[in-house]
Design a protein around this motif. Structure first.
Motif, mmCIF file in Angstrom:
data_model
loop_
_atom_site.group_PDB
_atom_site.id
_atom_site.type_symbol
_atom_site.label_atom_id
_atom_site.label_comp_id
_atom_site.label_asym_id
_atom_site.label_seq_id
_atom_site.Cartn_x
_atom_site.Cartn_y
_atom_site.Cartn_z
ATOM 1 N N UNK A 1 0.840 -1.197 0.000
ATOM 2 C CA UNK A 1 0.000 0.000 0.000
ATOM 3 C C UNK A 1 0.875 1.246 0.000
ATOM 4 N N UNK A 2 0.298 2.349 -0.423
ATOM 5 C CA UNK A 2 0.997 3.629 -0.420
ATOM 6 C C UNK A 2 0.060 4.700 0.106
ATOM 7 N N UNK A 3 0.624 5.777 0.623
ATOM 8 C CA UNK A 3 -0.170 6.915 1.070
ATOM 9 C C UNK A 3 -0.304 7.909 -0.084
ATOM 10 N N UNK A 4 -1.516 8.388 -0.303
ATOM 11 C CA UNK A 4 -1.784 9.325 -1.388
ATOM 12 C C UNK A 4 -2.226 10.661 -0.789
ATOM 13 N N UNK A 5 -1.561 11.719 -1.148
ATOM 14 C CA UNK A 5 -1.911 13.062 -0.697
ATOM 15 C C UNK A 5 -2.331 13.882 -1.919
ATOM 16 N N UNK A 6 -3.527 14.473 -1.858
ATOM 17 C CA UNK A 6 -4.066 15.212 -2.997
ATOM 18 C C UNK A 6 -4.304 16.680 -2.624
ATOM 19 N N UNK A 7 -4.058 17.556 -3.544
ATOM 20 C CA UNK A 7 -4.301 18.986 -3.362
ATOM 21 C C UNK A 7 -5.203 19.479 -4.482
ATOM 22 N N UNK A 8 -6.300 20.133 -4.107
ATOM 23 C CA UNK A 8 -7.254 20.654 -5.090
ATOM 24 C C UNK A 8 -7.108 22.175 -5.200
ATOM 25 N N UNK A 9 -7.201 22.694 -6.416
ATOM 26 C CA UNK A 9 -7.130 24.126 -6.660
ATOM 27 C C UNK A 9 -8.504 24.610 -7.124
ATOM 28 N N UNK A 10 -9.125 25.533 -6.337
ATOM 29 C CA UNK A 10 -10.456 26.050 -6.657
ATOM 30 C C UNK A 10 -10.326 27.438 -7.284
ATOM 31 N N UNK A 11 -10.940 27.612 -8.419
ATOM 32 C CA UNK A 11 -10.881 28.887 -9.130
ATOM 33 C C UNK A 11 -11.977 29.824 -8.608
ATOM 34 N N UNK A 12 -11.755 30.353 -7.406
ATOM 35 C CA UNK A 12 -12.732 31.249 -6.784
ATOM 36 C C UNK A 12 -12.027 32.089 -5.741
ATOM 37 N N UNK A 13 -12.778 32.983 -5.108
ATOM 38 C CA UNK A 13 -12.194 33.819 -4.058
ATOM 39 C C UNK A 13 -12.202 33.071 -2.734
#
Length: 290
Positions: free
Chosen positions: A225-237
């Motif tokens: 198994x592996x650890x998954x880290x995700x980052x989301x970018x929101x196009x808003x204020x």
């Protein structure tokens, strides 16, 4: 028809996690071709023979064609290998320091013949230097056959050549004893054997290694198994993004379902009709939401 509970035990499925190939009765096969090519290169290239006539060395594995495999049937291991090998050798005479080259051919290394009976041919390029060819035909062939024997020992029993009935060993014990990667796990322990106490001793480098398997062996496979880290970018204020996770009306609009929000530290939230639930751990207005 046999009475219930009196059938052939080889066909009885035990309560075991792997559930397949019970009592090692069915045919399984593992390819050893790629490993064999690397092992043959390791053992053959670099062989050196020397005498008063001169010095010769095998410096190249020109060709290695064929295949090898390890199979299990009825709790027994079956090995198949068939190789056509061509080696390049070079030598220097002591008297004149003349250099010569030649080829060693092994047309049929297979389980049909013992290593000592395997055909090994030595040839040399035109010119003088037959004295080196004779050296390779005697001492050279002897060392080549010795290396071929080491290859077969590694293929069948592992590095140390431990001849043990693997059907009574747990998978962990097989690995610790150094069985080759192709024989390890080929014969699985039965339910009765996996729970009994086993003690196996072997001598290695003048030291005694004792392996004890006194507890039941957990069968199955380990899934990496592996650890998954995700980052989301929101196009808003920032304020709009903060509000969309803290204002009930906005959450219900974008999710098109009911929501419950207690937008304070320690407060609970439910989204998508309760399919997503959680807790507000930290709120820093318009800056951070955790």
């Amino acid at each position: 028809m046999a009475k219930w509970g009196h059938g052939d035990p080889r066909w009885i499925v035990e309560e075991r996690e792997d559930g397949t190939n019970v009592n090692n009765w069915h045919w399984t096969e593992r390819d050893a071709t790629s490993w064999s090519k690397g092992k043959l290169r390791e053992l053959l290239v670099g062989i050196v023979v020397e005498s008063e006539a001169g010095r010769c060395e095998i410096g190249e594995l020109k060709q290695v064609e064929g295949e090898a495999s390890c199979s299990s049937r009825k709790g027994k291991l079956i090995f198949f290998y068939e190789w056509n090998i061509k080696l390049g050798w070079k030598g220097t005479t002591k008297e004149s320091s003349a250099k010569h080259k030649g080829v060693i051919e092994i047309p049929n290394l297979s389980e049909e013949n013992e290593v000592d009976d395997t055909e090994v041919n030595v040839s040399k390029k035109k010119g003088d230097g037959d004295i080196l060819k004779d050296l390779m035909k005697t001492a050279g062939i002897a060392k080549v056959r010795e290396a071929l024997g080491e290859y077969l020992k590694a293929l069948k029993t592992g590095k140390e050549g431990i001849l043990v009935n693997q059907s009574i060993l747990s998978l962990v014990t097989q690995v610790m004893l150094g069985f080759s990667e192709f024989t390890t796990g080929m014969i699985l322990p039965t339910k009765a054997v996996a729970t009994q106490e086993l003690t196996v001793k072997r001598k290695l480098s003048e030291n005694t290694l004792q392996v004890q398997a006194s507890s039941p062996v957990a069968l199955g496979v380990r899934i990496p198994t592996v650890a998954v880290h995700m980052t989301e970018l929101f196009d808003t204020t920032v304020d709009q993004l903060y509000s969309i996770f803290t204002v009930k009306d906005l959450v219900q609009k974008f999710s098109k379902s009911s929501a419950v929000l207690e937008a304070e530290k320690g407060g609970k939230f439910q989204m998508f009709d309760g399919n997503i639930t959680g807790e507000y751990i930290e709120l820093n207005t318009m800056q951070q939401l955790h």
